[in-house]
Design a protein around this motif. Structure first.
Motif, PDB file in Angstrom:
ATOM      1  N   GLU A  38      -5.334   3.913   3.255  1.00  0.00           N
ATOM      2  CA  GLU A  38      -5.615   2.352   3.689  1.00  0.00           C
ATOM      3  C   GLU A  38      -4.539   1.638   4.756  1.00  0.00           C
ATOM      4  O   GLU A  38      -4.074   1.515   5.484  1.00  0.00           O
ATOM      5  N   ALA A  39      -2.881   2.373   4.010  1.00  0.00           N
ATOM      6  CA  ALA A  39      -1.910   1.640   4.826  1.00  0.00           C
ATOM      7  C   ALA A  39      -2.148   2.773   6.220  1.00  0.00           C
ATOM      8  O   ALA A  39      -1.595   1.924   7.109  1.00  0.00           O
ATOM      9  N   LEU A  40      -2.129   3.981   6.864  1.00  0.00           N
ATOM     10  CA  LEU A  40      -2.548   3.924   7.677  1.00  0.00           C
ATOM     11  C   LEU A  40      -3.850   3.247   8.394  1.00  0.00           C
ATOM     12  O   LEU A  40      -3.626   3.545   9.509  1.00  0.00           O
ATOM     13  N   SER A  41      -5.109   3.402   8.131  1.00  0.00           N
ATOM     14  CA  SER A  41      -5.132   2.204   8.810  1.00  0.00           C
ATOM     15  C   SER A  41      -5.658   1.357   9.180  1.00  0.00           C
ATOM     16  O   SER A  41      -5.808   0.635  10.521  1.00  0.00           O
ATOM     17  N   ARG A  42      -4.543   0.555   8.609  1.00  0.00           N
ATOM     18  CA  ARG A  42      -3.954  -0.339   9.023  1.00  0.00           C
ATOM     19  C   ARG A  42      -2.585  -0.477  10.175  1.00  0.00           C
ATOM     20  O   ARG A  42      -2.388  -1.659  11.316  1.00  0.00           O
ATOM     21  N   LEU A  88       0.866  -1.066  -0.055  1.00  0.00           N
ATOM     22  CA  LEU A  88      -0.184  -0.262  -0.007  1.00  0.00           C
ATOM     23  C   LEU A  88       0.891   1.500   0.205  1.00  0.00           C
ATOM     24  O   LEU A  88       0.215   2.286  -0.367  1.00  0.00           O
ATOM     25  N   LEU A  89       2.296   0.904   0.253  1.00  0.00           N
ATOM     26  CA  LEU A  89       2.910   2.749   0.300  1.00  0.00           C
ATOM     27  C   LEU A  89       3.556   3.096  -0.465  1.00  0.00           C
ATOM     28  O   LEU A  89       4.109   3.719  -1.438  1.00  0.00           O
ATOM     29  N   VAL A  90       4.299   1.409  -1.596  1.00  0.00           N
ATOM     30  CA  VAL A  90       5.502   1.826  -2.461  1.00  0.00           C
ATOM     31  C   VAL A  90       5.058   0.711  -3.866  1.00  0.00           C
ATOM     32  O   VAL A  90       5.278   0.758  -4.684  1.00  0.00           O
ATOM     33  N   ASP A  97      -2.028   3.874  -1.278  1.00  0.00           N
ATOM     34  CA  ASP A  97      -3.218   3.939  -1.342  1.00  0.00           C
ATOM     35  C   ASP A  97      -2.459   4.355   0.710  1.00  0.00           C
ATOM     36  O   ASP A  97      -2.251   3.793   1.335  1.00  0.00           O
ATOM     37  N   GLU A  98      -2.656   5.896   0.916  1.00  0.00           N
ATOM     38  CA  GLU A  98      -2.006   5.960   2.287  1.00  0.00           C
ATOM     39  C   GLU A  98      -2.847   5.758   3.247  1.00  0.00           C
ATOM     40  O   GLU A  98      -2.452   5.407   3.858  1.00  0.00           O
TER      41      GLU A  98
END
Length: 436
Positions: free
Chosen positions: A112-116, A102-104, A109-110
């Motif tokens: 979604e990455a934050l939610s994880r 999700l980051l690279v 999708d930043e």
């Protein structure tokens, strides 16, 4: 069969399970955790993980994340290797792989990455690092109150936590509490010597920018540049490209404020180093700052060569439409360095806002200077009314920034508005309130 040669379930330093045939792979992963969380100088240790076990999902994924801004083809290859072994991976390895994708990955999708990241929070309530690392994406999403609370929690748990310190400085700087930001960061500075050269100089960059924005004597800004940023380049060349982001970013801030006379020699010295093509295409922000530096130093051939190289590389990127905008900012910054302000207006168009260019890998504070360039360009090309609208809008967020009030004073003067004296008075009051 020798257990060292057999893929088995092992645990990392946090007790999470991973599948690997190599104890050395686990050692490298654990060492990498330490380096990342302290922003240490030896993050490359993670490359030992896939070297010792090419089939370890966790080792490959973490190594890919480390390399994504340095060697994208190699990072992509490591992600392919991780994906090929996913069927045998533990749930933890799969979660890390999915977060890194999700980051690279192509499906970046930043949000979604934050939610994880939030999903990990309940398991790490007592760990300072989780708060410092969470605070930064909150900052970048404009959630300042949450970022401040989270960063302060991390700092209270561990006052040596670099990310918590850094994020608290971001908030203080955004709030225009420049004196407080400098005092806080200088009180923390003794803990930075173990940091990577980038993080060490980036923290000092924040200090210098706060001095600059708070109208401190210029010698304080230059002392930080000379003693803490440029000298670090002489000490350590392993991540010199990242350090140059801080050096050039500060020089650009000074130039926007018409201080070229005092930093011309520093600019020329930096430009000489940037002729080395090994410094090119390490990251977007560095390329854009390098274009300005080379153009401003009148290294026209090298500046044109770098710009053409950027355009050529962009044509092969999968996200061509997104990165075309980054190329647009690069070309505008190049023209600004050459003094061609009308061309900058033509390139950027009427609706430019630097906050829309986070794809170059810059924080809000690093992007601020491009908005300041834009305001100056508008004023210098007969677009004072447009500049007034934008500066007034920015002042609603950063009412305590004296430089913005000085720009507004200039804009009002050009437009023939009687409010220029009010803006000047506001600027002066702020200027004498900081660092005096």
């Amino acid at each position: 069969m020798d257990d060292a040669k057999t893929t088995a379930t092992r645990v990392d330093r946090w007790g999470y399970q991973l599948r690997t045939s190599s104890d050395a792979c686990v050692v490298a992963i654990d060492a990498y955790y330490d380096q990342v969380l302290s922003y240490g100088r030896n993050r490359a240790i993670i490359l030992d993980a896939p070297a010792n076990d090419p089939a370890c999902v966790l080792g490959n994924a973490l190594a890919a994340h480390f390399l994504c801004s340095k060697d994208l083809p190699k990072a992509s290859s490591l992600l392919v290797s991780a994906a090929a072994a996913l069927k045998n991976a533990t749930s933890y390895e799969k979660a890390v792989y999915e977060a890194i994708i999700l980051l690279v990955g192509d499906g970046r999708d930043e949000e979604e990455a934050l939610s994880r990241h939030f999903e990990a929070l309940p398991h790490n309530q007592g760990q300072s690092f989780i708060y410092g690392m969470l605070a930064f994406p909150l900052l970048e999403l404009g959630r300042m109150a949450e970022a401040k609370s989270v960063a302060r929690r991390g700092w209270e748990i561990n006052r040596f936590d670099i990310w918590s310190q850094h994020c608290l400085c971001h908030v203080l700087q955004y709030e225009c509490h420049f004196n407080e930001a400098v005092e806080f960061m200088e009180s923390c500075s003794s803990t930075w010597r173990s940091c990577s050269s980038f993080m060490y100089t980036h923290n000092w960059w924040h200090v210098a920018v706060c001095y600059l924005e708070g109208n401190a004597p210029l010698r304080k800004v230059l002392k930080v540049y000379d003693e803490q940023i440029w000298k670090e380049l002489q000490r350590n060349y392993s991540d010199r490209a990242e350090v140059f982001v801080n050096a050039l970013g500060l020089l650009l801030q000074l130039d926007v404020r018409d201080q070229m006379d005092v930093m011309k020699d520093r600019l020329l010295l930096a430009a000489e180093t940037l002729k080395d093509k090994s410094m090119w295409h390490v990251e977007w922000l560095l390329d854009i700052l390098s274009l300005w530096t080379l153009a401003r130093a009148k290294e026209s051939l090298k500046a044109e060569e770098l710009l053409n190289s950027i355009k050529s590389r962009n044509s092969f990127l999968k996200k061509q439409n997104v990165m075309q905008r980054a190329t647009q900012l690069a070309e505008a910054t190049y023209e600004y360095g050459r003094g061609n302000h009308h061309k900058v207006v033509d390139i950027l168009g009427p609706d430019f806002d630097a906050i829309d260019f986070k794809m170059i890998g810059a924080s809000d504070e690093q992007l601020d200077v491009f908005n300041e360039i834009w305001y100056n360009v508008l004023l210098n090309t007969g677009n004072a009314s447009k500049a007034i609208d934008l500066i007034e809008k920015q002042l609603k967020k950063r009412v305590g920034c004296p430089y913005l009030w000085r720009l507004l004073e200039k804009a009002y003067g050009i437009a023939g508005k009687g409010d220029a004296a009010m803006a000047a008075e506001k600027a002066k009051a702020l200027e004498i309130s900081y660092f005096n």
